[in-house]
Motif scaffolding. Sequence first.
Motif, PDB file in Angstrom:
ATOM      1  N   PRO A  61      66.631  62.828  80.660  1.00 23.15           N
ATOM      2  CA  PRO A  61      65.772  61.731  81.131  1.00 23.15           C
ATOM      3  C   PRO A  61      65.627  60.662  80.033  1.00 23.15           C
ATOM      4  CG  PRO A  61      64.793  63.826  81.730  1.00 23.15           C
ATOM      5  CD  PRO A  61      65.958  64.123  80.814  1.00 23.15           C
ATOM      6  N   SER A  62      65.811  59.404  80.410  1.00 19.32           N
ATOM      7  CA  SER A  62      65.842  58.328  79.414  1.00 19.32           C
ATOM      8  C   SER A  62      64.547  58.209  78.621  1.00 19.32           C
ATOM      9  CB  SER A  62      66.179  56.993  80.082  1.00 19.32           C
ATOM     10  OG  SER A  62      65.213  56.676  81.059  1.00 19.32           O
ATOM     11  N   LYS A  63      63.401  58.535  79.240  1.00 17.57           N
ATOM     12  CA  LYS A  63      62.129  58.426  78.517  1.00 17.57           C
ATOM     13  C   LYS A  63      62.080  59.366  77.315  1.00 17.57           C
ATOM     14  CE  LYS A  63      59.641  61.623  81.536  1.00 17.57           C
ATOM     15  NZ  LYS A  63      58.517  61.763  82.451  1.00 17.57           N
ATOM     16  N   PHE A  64      62.791  60.496  77.382  1.00 19.81           N
ATOM     17  CA  PHE A  64      62.836  61.431  76.262  1.00 19.81           C
ATOM     18  C   PHE A  64      64.051  61.180  75.371  1.00 19.81           C
ATOM     19  CE2 PHE A  64      60.482  64.559  79.182  1.00 19.81           C
ATOM     20  CZ  PHE A  64      59.244  64.147  78.718  1.00 19.81           C
ATOM     21  N   LYS A  66      65.578  58.519  74.514  1.00 22.56           N
ATOM     22  CA  LYS A  66      65.440  57.430  73.540  1.00 22.56           C
ATOM     23  C   LYS A  66      64.646  57.869  72.305  1.00 22.56           C
ATOM     24  CE  LYS A  66      61.523  55.327  75.912  1.00 22.56           C
ATOM     25  NZ  LYS A  66      61.066  54.228  76.714  1.00 22.56           N
ATOM     26  N   ILE A  67      63.848  58.932  72.429  1.00 26.31           N
ATOM     27  CA  ILE A  67      63.098  59.495  71.298  1.00 26.31           C
ATOM     28  C   ILE A  67      63.924  60.562  70.587  1.00 26.31           C
ATOM     29  CG2 ILE A  67      61.051  60.864  70.681  1.00 26.31           C
ATOM     30  CD1 ILE A  67      59.742  59.682  73.263  1.00 26.31           C
ATOM     31  N   GLY A  74      66.408  59.861  66.293  1.00 26.64           N
ATOM     32  CA  GLY A  74      65.732  61.092  66.684  1.00 26.64           C
ATOM     33  C   GLY A  74      66.222  62.315  65.930  1.00 26.64           C
ATOM     34  N   PHE A  75      66.051  63.470  66.533  1.00 30.99           N
ATOM     35  CA  PHE A  75      66.296  64.747  65.864  1.00 30.99           C
ATOM     36  C   PHE A  75      67.122  65.705  66.708  1.00 30.99           C
ATOM     37  CE2 PHE A  75      62.108  63.984  67.522  1.00 30.99           C
ATOM     38  CZ  PHE A  75      61.987  64.932  68.529  1.00 30.99           C
ATOM     39  N   TRP A  86      75.323  71.259  70.757  1.00 28.18           N
ATOM     40  CA  TRP A  86      74.014  70.645  70.560  1.00 28.18           C
ATOM     41  C   TRP A  86      73.446  71.126  69.236  1.00 28.18           C
ATOM     42  CZ3 TRP A  86      71.667  67.377  74.064  1.00 28.18           C
ATOM     43  CH2 TRP A  86      72.229  67.304  75.337  1.00 28.18           C
ATOM     44  N   SER A  87      72.644  70.286  68.591  1.00 30.59           N
ATOM     45  CA  SER A  87      71.928  70.688  67.388  1.00 30.59           C
ATOM     46  C   SER A  87      70.544  70.047  67.417  1.00 30.59           C
ATOM     47  CB  SER A  87      72.691  70.247  66.136  1.00 30.59           C
ATOM     48  OG  SER A  87      72.087  70.801  64.991  1.00 30.59           O
ATOM     49  N   PHE A  88      69.531  70.855  67.131  1.00 29.07           N
ATOM     50  CA  PHE A  88      68.138  70.418  67.201  1.00 29.07           C
ATOM     51  C   PHE A  88      67.460  70.676  65.861  1.00 29.07           C
ATOM     52  CE2 PHE A  88      69.599  71.983  71.262  1.00 29.07           C
ATOM     53  CZ  PHE A  88      69.251  70.969  72.145  1.00 29.07           C
ATOM     54  N   GLN A  89      66.833  69.657  65.286  1.00 30.14           N
ATOM     55  CA  GLN A  89      66.037  69.849  64.077  1.00 30.14           C
ATOM     56  C   GLN A  89      64.769  70.563  64.519  1.00 30.14           C
ATOM     57  OE1 GLN A  89      65.172  66.233  61.991  1.00 30.14           O
ATOM     58  NE2 GLN A  89      64.538  67.309  60.155  1.00 30.14           N
ATOM     59  N   SER A  90      64.650  71.829  64.160  1.00 32.43           N
ATOM     60  CA  SER A  90      63.649  72.711  64.752  1.00 32.43           C
ATOM     61  C   SER A  90      62.205  72.245  64.576  1.00 32.43           C
ATOM     62  CB  SER A  90      63.807  74.136  64.224  1.00 32.43           C
ATOM     63  OG  SER A  90      63.592  74.164  62.829  1.00 32.43           O
ATOM     64  N   SER A  91      61.830  71.811  63.385  1.00 29.86           N
ATOM     65  CA  SER A  91      60.429  71.431  63.165  1.00 29.86           C
ATOM     66  C   SER A  91      60.027  70.255  64.040  1.00 29.86           C
ATOM     67  CB  SER A  91      60.184  71.104  61.695  1.00 29.86           C
ATOM     68  OG  SER A  91      61.013  70.033  61.274  1.00 29.86           O
ATOM     69  N   LYS A  92      60.895  69.261  64.150  1.00 31.49           N
ATOM     70  CA  LYS A  92      60.575  68.075  64.952  1.00 31.49           C
ATOM     71  C   LYS A  92      60.677  68.369  66.443  1.00 31.49           C
ATOM     72  CE  LYS A  92      61.530  64.792  61.337  1.00 31.49           C
ATOM     73  NZ  LYS A  92      62.297  63.635  60.892  1.00 31.49           N
ATOM     74  N   MET A  93      61.632  69.216  66.828  1.00 29.67           N
ATOM     75  CA  MET A  93      61.763  69.573  68.244  1.00 29.67           C
ATOM     76  C   MET A  93      60.558  70.391  68.690  1.00 29.67           C
ATOM     77  SD  MET A  93      63.705  68.931  70.758  1.00 29.67           S
ATOM     78  CE  MET A  93      63.795  69.428  72.458  1.00 29.67           C
TER      79      MET A  93
END
Length: 107
Positions: A61-64, A66-67, A74-75, A86-93
Amino acid sequence: MQQKLSANVIIQIPSDSVLISKVELQELRQQQLTGVYWSMKDLEKRINHKNEWIKENILYPSKFRKILDVQNGGFVKYPESKGDKWSFQSSKMAKFLDDNFHEIFKD
């Protein structure tokens, strides 16, 4: 006339446990996430949903997006081609999920 009762209570803490402040607990939890990156499987385990649901309700979803997208500062590292991960910066996610829980799970 109000009555008062004073008592001394001894509470034994089991030898396999420790008592710490909430602040210390929060700091320890934050340290566990700092410098750690999640895969899609890690994220699935964290929020108890399959990757199709995560993509449909959080990542695309574009609302998320873009963040979240690293391309926008983003992270989340979105795959650039088929087979890319996929890779996610855990603390920020984790913070994003907490802060946006009501928006993500409202329907």
